[in-house]
Design an enzyme around this catalytic site. Structure first.
Site, PDB file in Angstrom:
ATOM      1  CG  ASP A  18      -2.081   1.026   0.985  1.00  0.00           C
ATOM      2  OD1 ASP A  18      -2.424   1.522  -0.061  1.00  0.00           O
ATOM      3  OD2 ASP A  18      -2.742   1.218   2.149  1.00  0.00           O
ATOM      4  CG  HIS A  35      -0.080   2.067  -9.277  1.00  0.00           C
ATOM      5  ND1 HIS A  35      -0.308   1.634  -7.941  1.00  0.00           N
ATOM      6  CD2 HIS A  35      -1.369   2.765  -9.605  1.00  0.00           C
ATOM      7  CE1 HIS A  35      -1.444   2.217  -7.622  1.00  0.00           C
ATOM      8  NE2 HIS A  35      -2.211   2.618  -8.696  1.00  0.00           N
ATOM      9  CG  LEU A 129      10.297 -16.532  -4.023  1.00  0.00           C
ATOM     10  CD1 LEU A 129      10.269 -16.656  -2.436  1.00  0.00           C
ATOM     11  CD2 LEU A 129      10.729 -15.313  -4.377  1.00  0.00           C
TER      12      LEU A 129
HETATM   13  C1  FPP Z   1      -2.197   0.025  -3.251  1.00  0.00           C
HETATM   14  O1  FPP Z   1      -1.452   1.454  -3.441  1.00  0.00           O
HETATM   15  C2  FPP Z   1      -1.509  -0.454  -4.396  1.00  0.00           C
HETATM   16  C3  FPP Z   1      -2.163  -1.020  -5.412  1.00  0.00           C
HETATM   17  C4  FPP Z   1      -3.539  -1.167  -5.307  1.00  0.00           C
HETATM   18  C5  FPP Z   1      -1.292  -1.750  -6.390  1.00  0.00           C
HETATM   19  C6  FPP Z   1      -0.345  -2.461  -6.258  1.00  0.00           C
HETATM   20  C7  FPP Z   1       0.590  -2.819  -7.380  1.00  0.00           C
HETATM   21  C8  FPP Z   1       1.930  -2.754  -7.395  1.00  0.00           C
HETATM   22  C9  FPP Z   1       2.888  -2.509  -6.626  1.00  0.00           C
HETATM   23  C10 FPP Z   1       2.392  -2.891  -9.052  1.00  0.00           C
HETATM   24  C11 FPP Z   1       2.317  -4.017  -9.710  1.00  0.00           C
HETATM   25  C12 FPP Z   1       2.626  -5.314  -9.039  1.00  0.00           C
HETATM   26  C13 FPP Z   1       3.225  -6.409  -9.239  1.00  0.00           C
HETATM   27  C14 FPP Z   1       3.113  -7.740  -8.548  1.00  0.00           C
HETATM   28  C15 FPP Z   1       4.064  -6.506 -10.600  1.00  0.00           C
HETATM   29  P1  FPP Z   1      -2.775   2.541  -3.360  1.00  0.00           P
HETATM   30  O2  FPP Z   1      -2.801   2.926  -4.648  1.00  0.00           O
HETATM   31  O3  FPP Z   1      -4.041   2.344  -2.652  1.00  0.00           O
HETATM   32  O4  FPP Z   1      -1.945   3.878  -2.649  1.00  0.00           O
HETATM   33  P2  FPP Z   1      -2.523   4.789  -1.619  1.00  0.00           P
HETATM   34  O5  FPP Z   1      -3.324   4.086  -0.544  1.00  0.00           O
HETATM   35  O6  FPP Z   1      -1.655   5.729  -1.331  1.00  0.00           O
HETATM   36  O7  FPP Z   1      -3.450   5.718  -2.623  1.00  0.00           O
END
Ligand code: FPP
Length: 247
Positions: A18, A35, A129
């Site tokens: 997150d 992201h 892994l």
């Molecule tokens: C939450 O942060 C994150 C996500 C919903 C997406 C996670 C995806 C990635 C890290 C990239 C792709 C993953 C892989 C496995 C290659 P948020 O957007 O909710 O952040 P915020 O709470 O600050 O708004």
């Protein structure tokens, strides 16, 4: 004395990644840049994990509730995931990593679904892994799906055994040892509810793009310091691990 990190414990660590959006906003950038930076963190963490005694790593990349986000952000995330699977495939194979995706596949863009199938097929022999990416994932849905597939009524023990089998994707224990959530929030957000029954929980204010291999090392060290009693007295009495219920 043996270093705590030398112990070969075959840990299963699950991470709620997150904070990408806030990381980007603080820099005056669009959320999708966060992201993209988050993908770099995934690379670092996947590379560091085996050296820290982690044999199974489950990453929450997209929850079934994330479909509620703006279409452009959803499309960007799907695109990033597809690019990751294609660009990282050789590195995953070289790193002896086996990749699987958990969650629904029927709502994913076709290109992504194909990239998943290809990556899973190409990495089946990976033994160092087990990397699981949770995509269009909801723990409640997974448990409900397992229940629907079963002939009820049955005993609670049998239910537990069947859910464990139905939500598992390989023959290694699926029970989570340590759940990490970055980004400062303290909730589970419908992630691995069944498998985290006895997980140790670690919440950090670090935003996911800033999470480093050293942070993961510190998290594992913290985990090793905790006493796990599984409802017992910590005196070596039998542990009610769901992994044992498959026997
Ligand atoms: C939450 O942060 C994150 C996500 C919903 C997406 C996670 C995806 C990635 C890290 C990239 C792709 C993953 C892989 C496995 C290659 P948020 O957007 O909710 O952040 P915020 O709470 O600050 O708004």
């Amino acid at each position: 004395m043996q270093s705590t990190l030398d112990r070969k414990d075959h840990l299963h660590i699950a991470i709620i990644m997150d904070g990408n959006g806030r990381w980007a906003a603080r820099r005056g950038l669009p959320r999708t840049f966060g992201h993209r930076a988050g993908v770099e963190t995934v690379r670092r963490i996947v590379e560091a994990a085996p050296g820290l005694g982690i044999s199974k790593l489950t990453l929450f990349a997209f929850s079934s509730d994330n479909w509620r986000r703006p279409a452009a952000e959803v499309a960007a995330l799907m695109g990033l995931l597809q690019t990751y699977l294609q660009a990282e495939l050789q590195r995953l194979i070289d790193g002896d990593t086996r990749l699987t995706v958990i969650g629904r596949r029927d709502r994913l863009p076709e290109g992504l679904a194909q990239a998943i199938a290809r990556a899973e097929q190409a990495t089946t022999r990976g033994a160092r892994l087990r990397l699981r990416i949770a995509l269009d994932y909801s723990a409640r849905t997974a448990i409900a799906h397992a229940a629907i597939c079963m002939a009820l009524p049955i005993s609670i023990d049998r239910f537990a055994r069947l859910v464990t089998q139905a939500t598992d994707d390989d023959d290694s224990p699926q029970e989570v040892d340590l759940l990490i959530r970055t980004g400062g929030e303290k909730r589970l957000s419908d992630f691995l509810l069944w498998e985290c029954a006895y997980a140790e929980l670690l919440f950090t204010d670090r935003m996911w793009p800033d999470f480093s291999a050293d942070d993961l090392r510190a998290a594992v060290s913290e985990f090793r310091r905790r006493e796990r009693r599984f409802g017992g007295l910590g005196d070596g009495s039998p542990q009610p691990q769901i992994a044992n219920m498959t026997a």
